[in-house]
Design a protein around this motif. Structure first.
Motif, PDB file in Angstrom:
ATOM      1  N   GLU A 229     -69.019  -2.070 -31.795  1.00 30.02           N
ATOM      2  CA  GLU A 229     -69.501  -2.379 -33.520  1.00 30.02           C
ATOM      3  C   GLU A 229     -68.854  -2.164 -34.168  1.00 30.02           C
ATOM      4  N   GLU A 230     -68.298  -1.239 -34.212  1.00 32.73           N
ATOM      5  CA  GLU A 230     -67.345  -0.297 -35.036  1.00 32.73           C
ATOM      6  C   GLU A 230     -66.763  -1.238 -35.681  1.00 32.73           C
ATOM      7  N   ALA A 231     -65.826  -1.294 -34.165  1.00 30.49           N
ATOM      8  CA  ALA A 231     -64.655  -2.067 -34.377  1.00 30.49           C
ATOM      9  C   ALA A 231     -64.138  -3.488 -35.611  1.00 30.49           C
ATOM     10  N   ALA A 232     -65.398  -4.235 -34.660  1.00 31.02           N
ATOM     11  CA  ALA A 232     -65.863  -5.652 -34.897  1.00 31.02           C
ATOM     12  C   ALA A 232     -65.809  -5.471 -37.096  1.00 31.02           C
ATOM     13  N   ALA A 233     -66.879  -4.458 -37.039  1.00 31.27           N
ATOM     14  CA  ALA A 233     -67.273  -4.087 -38.940  1.00 31.27           C
ATOM     15  C   ALA A 233     -65.701  -3.865 -39.611  1.00 31.27           C
ATOM     16  N   LEU A 234     -64.899  -3.399 -39.230  1.00 35.22           N
ATOM     17  CA  LEU A 234     -63.513  -2.659 -39.817  1.00 35.22           C
ATOM     18  C   LEU A 234     -62.190  -4.002 -39.396  1.00 35.22           C
ATOM     19  N   VAL A 235     -62.780  -4.562 -39.015  1.00 33.87           N
ATOM     20  CA  VAL A 235     -61.400  -6.093 -38.130  1.00 33.87           C
ATOM     21  C   VAL A 235     -62.430  -6.976 -39.679  1.00 33.87           C
ATOM     22  N   ARG A 236     -63.203  -6.534 -39.520  1.00 38.18           N
ATOM     23  CA  ARG A 236     -63.770  -7.739 -40.217  1.00 38.18           C
ATOM     24  C   ARG A 236     -63.921  -7.739 -42.607  1.00 38.18           C
ATOM     25  N   VAL A 237     -63.928  -6.672 -42.236  1.00 38.07           N
ATOM     26  CA  VAL A 237     -63.117  -5.822 -43.314  1.00 38.07           C
ATOM     27  C   VAL A 237     -61.669  -6.626 -44.058  1.00 38.07           C
ATOM     28  N   LEU A 238     -60.786  -6.268 -42.976  1.00 34.51           N
ATOM     29  CA  LEU A 238     -59.542  -5.913 -43.024  1.00 34.51           C
ATOM     30  C   LEU A 238     -59.254  -7.352 -43.450  1.00 34.51           C
ATOM     31  N   ARG A 239     -60.268  -7.962 -42.343  1.00 35.79           N
ATOM     32  CA  ARG A 239     -59.340  -9.696 -42.388  1.00 35.79           C
ATOM     33  C   ARG A 239     -60.075 -10.656 -44.090  1.00 35.79           C
ATOM     34  N   ASP A 240     -60.971 -10.104 -44.374  1.00 35.53           N
ATOM     35  CA  ASP A 240     -61.243 -10.404 -45.686  1.00 35.53           C
ATOM     36  C   ASP A 240     -60.226  -9.854 -46.743  1.00 35.53           C
ATOM     37  N   GLY A 241     -59.768  -8.657 -46.823  1.00 34.50           N
ATOM     38  CA  GLY A 241     -58.916  -8.365 -47.807  1.00 34.50           C
ATOM     39  C   GLY A 241     -57.585  -8.027 -47.553  1.00 34.50           C
ATOM     40  N   LEU A 242     -57.166  -8.302 -46.933  1.00 35.78           N
ATOM     41  CA  LEU A 242     -55.921  -8.272 -46.799  1.00 35.78           C
ATOM     42  C   LEU A 242     -55.287 -10.102 -47.026  1.00 35.78           C
ATOM     43  N   PRO A 243     -54.409  -9.332 -48.464  1.00 33.88           N
ATOM     44  CA  PRO A 243     -53.281 -11.010 -48.556  1.00 33.88           C
ATOM     45  C   PRO A 243     -53.112 -11.528 -47.088  1.00 33.88           C
ATOM     46  N   ALA A 244     -53.205 -13.186 -47.116  1.00 34.55           N
ATOM     47  CA  ALA A 244     -52.606 -14.444 -45.899  1.00 34.55           C
ATOM     48  C   ALA A 244     -51.103 -13.626 -45.973  1.00 34.55           C
ATOM     49  N   ARG A 245     -49.903 -13.820 -46.881  1.00 35.82           N
ATOM     50  CA  ARG A 245     -48.971 -13.517 -47.646  1.00 35.82           C
ATOM     51  C   ARG A 245     -48.054 -12.022 -48.589  1.00 35.82           C
ATOM     52  N   TRP A 246     -47.361 -11.071 -47.641  1.00 40.08           N
ATOM     53  CA  TRP A 246     -46.916 -10.018 -48.362  1.00 40.08           C
ATOM     54  C   TRP A 246     -45.550 -10.557 -48.943  1.00 40.08           C
ATOM     55  N   ASP A 247     -45.723 -10.820 -50.216  1.00 39.07           N
ATOM     56  CA  ASP A 247     -44.415 -10.997 -50.923  1.00 39.07           C
ATOM     57  C   ASP A 247     -43.902  -9.275 -50.722  1.00 39.07           C
ATOM     58  N   GLY A 248     -42.781  -8.573 -50.588  1.00 37.03           N
ATOM     59  CA  GLY A 248     -42.001  -7.383 -50.559  1.00 37.03           C
ATOM     60  C   GLY A 248     -41.961  -7.001 -51.875  1.00 37.03           C
ATOM     61  N   LYS A 249     -41.809  -7.585 -52.760  1.00 38.10           N
ATOM     62  CA  LYS A 249     -41.583  -7.599 -54.503  1.00 38.10           C
ATOM     63  C   LYS A 249     -42.986  -6.738 -54.867  1.00 38.10           C
ATOM     64  N   ASP A 250     -43.917  -7.937 -54.446  1.00 37.12           N
ATOM     65  CA  ASP A 250     -45.454  -7.244 -55.263  1.00 37.12           C
ATOM     66  C   ASP A 250     -45.723  -5.832 -54.693  1.00 37.12           C
ATOM     67  N   CYS A 251     -45.662  -6.331 -53.446  1.00 36.61           N
ATOM     68  CA  CYS A 251     -46.785  -4.320 -52.574  1.00 36.61           C
ATOM     69  C   CYS A 251     -46.147  -3.321 -52.777  1.00 36.61           C
ATOM     70  N   ILE A 252     -44.836  -3.478 -53.511  1.00 38.50           N
ATOM     71  CA  ILE A 252     -43.872  -2.287 -52.951  1.00 38.50           C
ATOM     72  C   ILE A 252     -44.031  -2.272 -54.679  1.00 38.50           C
ATOM     73  N   GLN A 253     -44.577  -3.156 -55.982  1.00 36.44           N
ATOM     74  CA  GLN A 253     -44.864  -2.471 -56.957  1.00 36.44           C
ATOM     75  C   GLN A 253     -46.445  -2.146 -57.192  1.00 36.44           C
ATOM     76  N   TRP A 254     -46.618  -2.828 -56.477  1.00 37.64           N
ATOM     77  CA  TRP A 254     -48.706  -1.991 -56.400  1.00 37.64           C
ATOM     78  C   TRP A 254     -48.163  -0.611 -55.851  1.00 37.64           C
ATOM     79  N   MET A 255     -47.569  -0.892 -54.770  1.00 38.78           N
ATOM     80  CA  MET A 255     -47.763   0.336 -54.148  1.00 38.78           C
ATOM     81  C   MET A 255     -47.700   1.862 -54.848  1.00 38.78           C
ATOM     82  N   ARG A 256     -46.065   1.098 -55.769  1.00 35.50           N
ATOM     83  CA  ARG A 256     -46.098   2.306 -57.139  1.00 35.50           C
ATOM     84  C   ARG A 256     -46.491   2.621 -58.003  1.00 35.50           C
ATOM     85  N   ASP A 257     -47.093   1.398 -58.908  1.00 30.67           N
ATOM     86  CA  ASP A 257     -48.427   1.145 -59.854  1.00 30.67           C
ATOM     87  C   ASP A 257     -49.517   2.206 -59.526  1.00 30.67           C
ATOM     88  N   ASN A 258     -49.643   2.208 -58.264  1.00 33.36           N
ATOM     89  CA  ASN A 258     -51.132   2.964 -57.815  1.00 33.36           C
ATOM     90  C   ASN A 258     -50.607   4.330 -56.976  1.00 33.36           C
TER      91      ASN A 258
END
Length: 470
Positions: A229-258
């Motif tokens: 039950e717990e894993a299903a809930a966590l997987v749904r959160v990640l499914r809905d929240g993660l981008p479908a495509r990760w651009d390296g430049k955008d991700c690295i800039q997001w990490m630095r900015d945060n």
């Protein structure tokens, strides 16, 4: 801080904001961000601060009220708070909450609502009848109905004492005296205003009593019953929240900015997934600020803890393609992946079980070197040279310019028997690591576990697959 309240710093500002908001007694996160979290925390603590002040000034006022240090260019720069500053406030607020939870009494309903945050796995009752029902269930007796005017009966508390603290029945106590004595016996603060409505106990008082009783009975009312039950809930959160495509430049800039400390790393996709997972999961189901499962074992800190279970997030490149495209179909990558320090994994599994949230993805490899050149220039823009990495083969590997999630699986290891069975099945195995350094500075590293997630079907408790990118 005690072992039960060991503080693990947030890895990004969004994660710190989510955890800070969870420390408050606020009901609705609204628009998430440092300002919203700072205001919610200050209001929850009842601090006399200027809520309209800029973030750096408001953070300084909160730090002063919590007796924490606050330094320019470390905790804040210009008008904004750094990740160091957010973690400093988060640590101070956690210590304050731990202290409140061990006080003999608390002075207000608002403070009582905040104290309940210190009870890992506790779900406050929304109505007095619900609280009485749950107290009756803990006592193992038939549920009682509130009397006229919504008053609970003394026998509800007597039944609870008979089950969890029978020695208190040796004394002749009024209903309010018995409630206060039960809270003291359970190690829960009593609320000064709990009896302000005459012969009735307030909902806040009943919730403090219920929180202590559930902890004494080892009941987690807000926790999932099973790992599935717990894993299903966590997987749904990640499914809905993660981008479908990760651009390296955008991700690295997001990490630095945060505020991430890992934005200069070559294997950016793995760190990006860890930090996004920590942010998303803490927004949806915050890690308990006090109590809850242990996430730190030696130098190893697992990424996320619910009120009942610990999970670590891992990104695994299962397929690769060329960027720009060479017209060829994706190629399979290595089936194996590194997990964590073997001693930490074994200790965690033995103590409380351990789960892995493993995301397989398609990496777009920078065959022309343009992303590599950008990453070097961007990483050195802060004045620090980027250390070169050369593989053991002597040939530098192409960098990942993009990454796309393909499959997410939650794997749960309940105990040492399950871990040993996984080792026997071949999906998880222990492997030595190359030593650090060279010559006199060379030192041994602990063994790590490696995994072949495709062989772990019997340990998988939830999963999700994305549509393959074109």
């Amino acid at each position: 801080m005690t072992e039960a309240t060991t503080f693990n710093p947030a890895a990004s500002i969004p994660e710190a904001s989510a955890r800070m908001f969870a420390l408050s007694a606020a009901q609705d996160a609204g628009t998430r961000g440092p300002k919203r979290s700072l205001v919610a925390l200050a209001q929850s603590l009842g601090l006399d601060v200027d809520l309209a002040a800029v973030n750096a000034e408001l953070g300084g006022q909160i730090a002063q009220a919590l007796d924490a240090d606050w330094h320019a260019d470390v905790d804040y720069r210009d008008l904004q708070i750094t990740l160091v500053g957010m973690n400093r406030l988060l640590r101070a607020a956690t210590e304050n909450l731990a202290a409140l939870s061990h006080a003999a009494t608390v002075s207000s309903n608002a403070t009582a609502a905040q104290v309940l945050k210190a009870f890992s796995g506790f779900k406050p009752a929304q109505r007095k009848q619900e609280a009485v029902n749950r107290l009756s269930d803990l006592a193992g007796v038939e549920r009682d109905t509130l009397g006229p005017g919504g008053k609970e009966h003394i026998w509800t508390l007597q039944d609870l004492a008979r089950r969890l603290a029978p020695h208190l029945l040796d004394r002749k106590l009024t209903k309010h005296e018995l409630a206060a004595a039960l809270c003291a016996d359970f190690g829960v603060p009593w609320i000064d205003t709990a009896g302000s409505t005459g012969a009735s106990i307030t909902l806040e008082g009943l919730n403090l009593l219920l929180a202590g009783a559930e902890r004494r009975a080892n009941v987690a009312s807000s926790a999932w019953t099973t790992a599935e039950e717990e894993a299903a809930a966590l997987v749904r959160v990640l499914r809905d929240g993660l981008p479908a495509r990760w651009d390296g430049k955008d991700c690295i800039q997001w990490m630095r900015d945060n505020g991430s400390t890992q934005w200069r790393q070559m294997e950016w996709a793995g760190f990006y997934f860890e930090e996004k997972a920590r942010e998303l999961l803490n927004e949806a189901y915050p890690t308990p600020p006090v109590g809850g499962p242990r996430t730190r074992f030696g130098n190893t800190v697992f990424d996320y803890a619910s009120p009942t279970r610990v999970w670590d997030a891992k990104a695994h490149t299962s397929k690769t393609t060329s960027v720009p495209s060479d017209g060829q179909p994706p190629r399979r990558a290595s089936a194996g992946m590194w997990l964590n320090d073997s001693r930490a994994v074994r200790k965690c599994v033995e103590e409380q079980g351990l789960g892995f949230l493993i995301i397989d993805g398609l990496a777009g490899l920078d065959t022309l070197g343009t992303f590599r050149a950008w990453h070097k220039e961007y990483a050195e823009s802060d004045g620090r040279p980027l250390s070169g990495y050369v593989a053991s083969t002597g040939t530098s590997r192409p960098r990942k310019a993009t990454w796309a999630p393909l499959h997410l699986q939650a794997i749960w290891i309940e105990n040492m028997l399950e871990l040993d069975a996984g080792i026997a099945a071949g999906w998880i195995f222990q492997k030595s690591q190359p030593h650090w350094g060279a010559a006199e500075s060379r030192r041994k590293r602990n063994d790590k576990f490696q995994a072949r997630p495709s062989l772990a079907a019997d340990w998988q408790v939830a999963s999700h697959s994305w549509e393959a990118p074109a």
